[in-house]
Design an enzyme around this catalytic site. Structure first.
Site, PDB file in Angstrom:
ATOM      1  N   GLY A  20       0.792  -1.359  -0.057  1.00  0.00           N
ATOM      2  CA  GLY A  20      -0.608   0.273  -0.403  1.00  0.00           C
ATOM      3  C   GLY A  20       0.976   1.089  -0.210  1.00  0.00           C
ATOM      4  O   GLY A  20       1.780   0.956  -0.511  1.00  0.00           O
ATOM      5  N   ALA A  58       6.814  16.636  -0.050  1.00  0.00           N
ATOM      6  CA  ALA A  58       6.808  17.297  -0.479  1.00  0.00           C
ATOM      7  C   ALA A  58       7.171  17.412  -2.015  1.00  0.00           C
ATOM      8  O   ALA A  58       7.164  16.135  -2.444  1.00  0.00           O
ATOM      9  CB  ALA A  58       7.881  18.966  -0.791  1.00  0.00           C
ATOM     10  N   LYS A  86       3.488  25.583  -1.977  1.00  0.00           N
ATOM     11  CA  LYS A  86       4.525  24.931  -2.859  1.00  0.00           C
ATOM     12  C   LYS A  86       4.959  25.909  -3.424  1.00  0.00           C
ATOM     13  O   LYS A  86       4.749  25.189  -4.316  1.00  0.00           O
ATOM     14  CB  LYS A  86       4.967  23.253  -2.358  1.00  0.00           C
ATOM     15  CG  LYS A  86       6.558  23.046  -2.199  1.00  0.00           C
ATOM     16  CD  LYS A  86       7.118  21.925  -2.764  1.00  0.00           C
ATOM     17  CE  LYS A  86       8.625  22.098  -3.376  1.00  0.00           C
ATOM     18  NZ  LYS A  86       8.696  20.594  -3.044  1.00  0.00           N
ATOM     19  N   VAL A 194       3.927 -14.642   1.348  1.00  0.00           N
ATOM     20  CA  VAL A 194       5.448 -14.924   2.146  1.00  0.00           C
ATOM     21  C   VAL A 194       5.958 -15.862   1.012  1.00  0.00           C
ATOM     22  O   VAL A 194       6.818 -16.647   1.165  1.00  0.00           O
ATOM     23  CB  VAL A 194       5.075 -16.309   3.108  1.00  0.00           C
ATOM     24  CG1 VAL A 194       4.843 -15.351   5.001  1.00  0.00           C
ATOM     25  CG2 VAL A 194       3.642 -16.882   3.044  1.00  0.00           C
ATOM     26  N   THR A 352      10.845  14.718  -6.094  1.00  0.00           N
ATOM     27  CA  THR A 352      10.765  13.520  -7.173  1.00  0.00           C
ATOM     28  C   THR A 352      10.164  12.849  -6.742  1.00  0.00           C
ATOM     29  O   THR A 352       9.710  11.961  -7.599  1.00  0.00           O
ATOM     30  CB  THR A 352      11.982  14.060  -7.742  1.00  0.00           C
ATOM     31  OG1 THR A 352      12.962  12.907  -7.142  1.00  0.00           O
ATOM     32  CG2 THR A 352      12.009  15.200  -8.568  1.00  0.00           C
ATOM     33  N   ILE A 354       7.342  11.515  -5.098  1.00  0.00           N
ATOM     34  CA  ILE A 354       6.050  11.373  -5.837  1.00  0.00           C
ATOM     35  C   ILE A 354       5.851  11.397  -7.024  1.00  0.00           C
ATOM     36  O   ILE A 354       5.002  10.507  -7.505  1.00  0.00           O
ATOM     37  CB  ILE A 354       5.195  12.519  -4.685  1.00  0.00           C
ATOM     38  CG1 ILE A 354       4.873  11.607  -3.140  1.00  0.00           C
ATOM     39  CG2 ILE A 354       3.295  12.483  -5.083  1.00  0.00           C
ATOM     40  CD1 ILE A 354       3.759  11.985  -2.697  1.00  0.00           C
ATOM     41  N   GLU A 442      11.995  16.104 -21.127  1.00  0.00           N
ATOM     42  CA  GLU A 442      12.425  16.056 -19.673  1.00  0.00           C
ATOM     43  C   GLU A 442      11.665  16.692 -18.467  1.00  0.00           C
ATOM     44  O   GLU A 442      10.856  17.799 -18.659  1.00  0.00           O
ATOM     45  CB  GLU A 442      14.186  16.576 -19.750  1.00  0.00           C
ATOM     46  CG  GLU A 442      15.343  16.480 -19.269  1.00  0.00           C
ATOM     47  CD  GLU A 442      15.887  17.481 -18.927  1.00  0.00           C
ATOM     48  OE1 GLU A 442      16.531  18.137 -17.972  1.00  0.00           O
ATOM     49  OE2 GLU A 442      16.590  17.450 -20.278  1.00  0.00           O
TER      50      GLU A 442
END
Length: 513
Positions: A20, A58, A86, A194, A352, A354, A442
């Site tokens: 999760g 962030a 932000k 497992v 970066t 997230i 980019e």
């Protein structure tokens, strides 16, 4: 199934997300759209016994697109995750001790007569003008004044250039997305894996077995199991490309502190003796951490450096994290796609973490397979993932390489280390002419590269000749007007914490917790 639709016989019937946390529930929220075909089930298996890293608080502006595609109400999301706005990242002590600069979201000024704005600024600088480039950045001027307002449709054109992201509690964000996904049909299973079973015929993943004996089969497995890479590495042996010779920091400590006012609309990254410390302001608390190189500082000294730099009372003991910077050699192997820490790790210097999850989810949605698993899809996914990881890697290396600090062995090491050719070419070209070129969509804009290169002391030796071909006095007047308009707009903005309180303030009980 939608009325009138005729599903393909090759449609995947079950997608199982393993793990999760932020990565798993971002994937679940996005993939919940598949349930609408009436055939595909989406499940998450996670264990409360296994904690999540949860330090990525962030973000950068593309997170707005991810939330927007999910149809998430911004104010509701911000209340639920104790978020703040932000406008960029302030870097302290990176070039030399005592220096500071801002990497703002959005650009500098406006391009004129086909010439990039920073080239006009370089021309004026060569002629003796001392105006900092950052005076032409609305994000910077507003951030330094602790002010913020959302750019509305009727706002002045200069305000329309304001770009922003969020600081939020990653654990609360995962919980918010879990509720979103479960409401749309995603099923969560509690359990610890497992065993991973592979098909004898082709090596594809067939099923996972939980500690209580349950066996869960699926067509596609999304590995969000963290650093261990439970499926992508332990079962499929994708391999790992180690980048610690370029990015030698290998440990981190994280500690929350009480809320400190004013509520700043930016992240701060302060370089220390053998690494750097982050400061991330939320509505209810401040996130703090120390990323460091264990070859140059002990754990005890790193902890002491972190605690000495706090500007509020600690709310818990520091949590420790160990990592090896790099990426999985293949993020998609057979019928398993890895996301988040399972796919690689780059220190969160430019926020970066997230975004790389978001990008992976977006690529998976674009290249979503059927049960034939065309290898062209996984090959293209892996090519794009490698390219993005390497581009972000280069941008982070730049912060270490471009330094004039020589006060500790750590800074002398990173200052003098060899760097990837791709980054060396970029630095050399900018140092000579101020020119920059972006490749293959980019992530970081030219303005981002300009901010960090100049902020870290790399000033071009010349500027583009076309900057001399325009009307100099007219251009100078336009530049002065831009700086004046930016100052005026920023001065008219409300304070960040006042805007938060009015727009998306969390209940007072939550702030006190």
């Amino acid at each position: 199934m939608r009325p009138g639709s005729d599903p393909s016989p090759h449609t995947l019937k079950h997608v199982l997300i393993v793990g999760g946390g932020t990565a798993g529930w971002m994937a679940a929220a996005a993939l919940s759209r598949l349930i609408g075909n009436g055939i595909t089930r989406v499940s998450v298996v996670e264990s409360e016994e296994i904690g999540t890293v949860g330090v990525g608080e962030a973000t950068i502006p593309p997170i707005l697109s991810f939330n927007g595609l999910l149809g998430i109400d911004e104010a509701e999301f911000m209340r639920a995750t104790q978020a703040s706005f932000k406008l960029g990242i302030e870097f302290v002590n990176w070039d030399r001790t005592g220096d500071r600069y801002m990497h703002p979201f959005g650009g500098f000024g406006v391009d004129m007569e086909g010439v990039q704005f920073h080239q006009h600024w370089l021309r004026r600088r060569a002629q003796g003008d001392a105006t900092p480039l950052w005076d032409y950045s609305l994000s910077t001027v507003a951030a330094r004044a602790d002010r913020f307002v959302k750019p509305g449709r009727d706002a002045p054109s200069a305000l329309q250039t304001l770009k922003y992201a969020y600081h939020f509690d990653a654990g609360l964000y995962a919980g918010f997305l879990r509720r979103y996904a479960e409401t749309r049909g995603v099923v969560r299973h509690e359990g610890r894996i497992v065993d991973v079973a592979l098909r004898a015929s082709d090596g594809f993943v067939e099923a996972v077995t939980l500690a209580d004996g349950r066996r869960m089969e699926a067509d596609l497995f999304v590995d969000c199991s963290g650093f261990q890479g439970l499926i992508i590495e332990k079962a499929l042996h994708a391999g790992y490309e180690d980048w610690s010779h370029w990015l030698p920091c290998d440990r981190a400590l994280a500690v929350p502190t009480g809320r400190v006012e004013p509520l700043t609309p930016y992240t701060r990254a302060t370089a220390g003796s053998a690494g750097w410390r982050w400061r991330i302001p939320l509505q209810h608390r401040t996130g703090n951490g120390h990323v460091y190189c264990s070859a140059h500082i002990s754990d005890d000294d790193a902890r002491a450096e972190l605690m000495a730099g706090l500007d509020g009372p600690p709310l818990a003991e520091p949590r420790a994290l160990r990592f090896v910077t790099g990426r999985r050699r293949s993020a998609w192997v057979r019928n398993c796609v890895s996301l988040g820490l399972a796919s690689g790790f780059l220190e969160p210097l430019e926020s970066t973490s997230i975004h790389l999850i978001q990008s992976g989810v977006s690529k998976l949605m674009t290249m979503f397979p059927d049960d034939r698993f065309d290898p062209l899809l996984s090959a293209e996914y892996n090519r794009l993932s490698q390219l993005q990881f390497e581009q972000v890697r280069d941008f982070i290396i730049l912060h270490y390489k471009a330094t004039r600090r020589d006060d500790t062995p750590f800074w002398r090491q990173v200052r003098d280390m060899p760097i990837p050719d791709s980054l060396a070419r970029k630095i050399d070209l900018f140092r000579a002419t101020g020119r920059l070129f972006r490749y293959e969509d980019e992530l970081f804009s030219e303005a981002s590269w300009v901010a960090v290169l100049l902020g870290q002391g790399i000033v071009p030796q010349a500027y583009e000749p076309l900057a001399d071909a325009v009307d100099g006095p007219l251009t100078d007047r336009r530049m002065d007007a831009i700086a004046r308009v930016i100052r005026d707009i920023a001065a008219d903005m409300p304070e960040h914490q006042a805007f938060i309180a009015r727009y998306c303030g969390a209940p007072s009980a939550a702030l006190a917790s």
